[in-house]
Write a protein that holds these residues in place. Sequence first.
Motif, PDB file in Angstrom:
ATOM      1  N   UNK A  15      -3.689   7.414   6.490  1.00 22.78           N
ATOM      2  CA  UNK A  15      -3.153   6.629   5.367  1.00 22.78           C
ATOM      3  C   UNK A  15      -3.199   5.144   5.691  1.00 22.78           C
ATOM      4  N   UNK A  16      -2.773   4.783   6.880  1.00 20.97           N
ATOM      5  CA  UNK A  16      -2.759   3.365   7.270  1.00 20.97           C
ATOM      6  C   UNK A  16      -4.189   2.836   7.376  1.00 20.97           C
ATOM      7  N   UNK A  17      -5.090   3.633   7.992  1.00 14.92           N
ATOM      8  CA  UNK A  17      -6.489   3.197   8.112  1.00 14.92           C
ATOM      9  C   UNK A  17      -7.162   3.027   6.763  1.00 14.92           C
ATOM     10  N   UNK A  18      -6.938   3.958   5.852  1.00 15.37           N
ATOM     11  CA  UNK A  18      -7.541   3.863   4.521  1.00 15.37           C
ATOM     12  C   UNK A  18      -6.953   2.685   3.748  1.00 15.37           C
ATOM     13  N   UNK A  19      -5.677   2.437   3.930  1.00 13.59           N
ATOM     14  CA  UNK A  19      -5.049   1.309   3.243  1.00 13.59           C
ATOM     15  C   UNK A  19      -5.638  -0.008   3.719  1.00 13.59           C
ATOM     16  N   UNK A  20      -5.948  -0.094   5.002  1.00 12.88           N
ATOM     17  CA  UNK A  20      -6.525  -1.331   5.538  1.00 12.88           C
ATOM     18  C   UNK A  20      -7.987  -1.469   5.110  1.00 12.88           C
ATOM     19  N   UNK A  22      -9.859   0.210   2.735  1.00 13.32           N
ATOM     20  CA  UNK A  22     -10.179   0.253   1.311  1.00 13.32           C
ATOM     21  C   UNK A  22      -9.210  -0.526   0.439  1.00 13.32           C
ATOM     22  N   UNK A  23      -8.215  -1.139   1.045  1.00 16.35           N
ATOM     23  CA  UNK A  23      -7.213  -1.927   0.317  1.00 16.35           C
ATOM     24  C   UNK A  23      -6.613  -1.113  -0.836  1.00 16.35           C
ATOM     25  N   UNK A  24      -6.184   0.128  -0.499  1.00 16.80           N
ATOM     26  CA  UNK A  24      -5.715   1.075  -1.509  1.00 16.80           C
ATOM     27  C   UNK A  24      -4.417   0.654  -2.196  1.00 16.80           C
ATOM     28  N   UNK A  25      -3.602  -0.104  -1.521  1.00 20.37           N
ATOM     29  CA  UNK A  25      -2.287  -0.418  -2.085  1.00 20.37           C
ATOM     30  C   UNK A  25      -2.285  -1.715  -2.884  1.00 20.37           C
ATOM     31  N   UNK A  26      -3.428  -2.324  -3.092  1.00 17.57           N
ATOM     32  CA  UNK A  26      -3.480  -3.595  -3.807  1.00 17.57           C
ATOM     33  C   UNK A  26      -3.078  -3.439  -5.278  1.00 17.57           C
ATOM     34  N   UNK A  27      -3.497  -2.361  -5.911  1.00 19.24           N
ATOM     35  CA  UNK A  27      -3.222  -2.158  -7.335  1.00 19.24           C
ATOM     36  C   UNK A  27      -2.033  -1.237  -7.566  1.00 19.24           C
ATOM     37  N   UNK A  28      -1.335  -0.872  -6.534  1.00 14.15           N
ATOM     38  CA  UNK A  28      -0.248   0.088  -6.658  1.00 14.15           C
ATOM     39  C   UNK A  28       1.048  -0.626  -7.063  1.00 14.15           C
TER      40      UNK A  28
END
Length: 122
Positions: A15-20, A22-28
């Motif tokens: 989760x942390x790696x994907x967030x960094x 792919x910037x997954x939490x930018x639009x959340x």
Amino acid sequence: VVVPLYYCTFTLASVIGAAIVYDEFACMGLDDALMFSGGILAAIIGVWLLGGGRRPEASAECDTGSAAALPLAEALDAVRETTRDKLDGIRETTRDKLDKLPGSPGASWREAPSWREPRSSR
């Protein structure tokens, strides 16, 4: 204890790696972030309840010198002996079949030059 710990660590690292990356939490939004965090927390608590919450009991079965370990050792010896007998039968059958091949070296297939031997240089 190792597998649940590995699962939780791997999940968090993913989760942390994907967030960094792919910037997954930018639009959340806030509600999405709370639901996502609650889902991760529920998974970790579920793994802890299923596997990590109980302590292994100390038993005599873990001691290799105990009487409980003897049947296992005897069973392993029986398996080794059976396997050895089966392999010996396969070797004999293979030798018989190789001796019957056209162009067989005669008395034994071992007398034939091996394909593993290096070729002589010219």
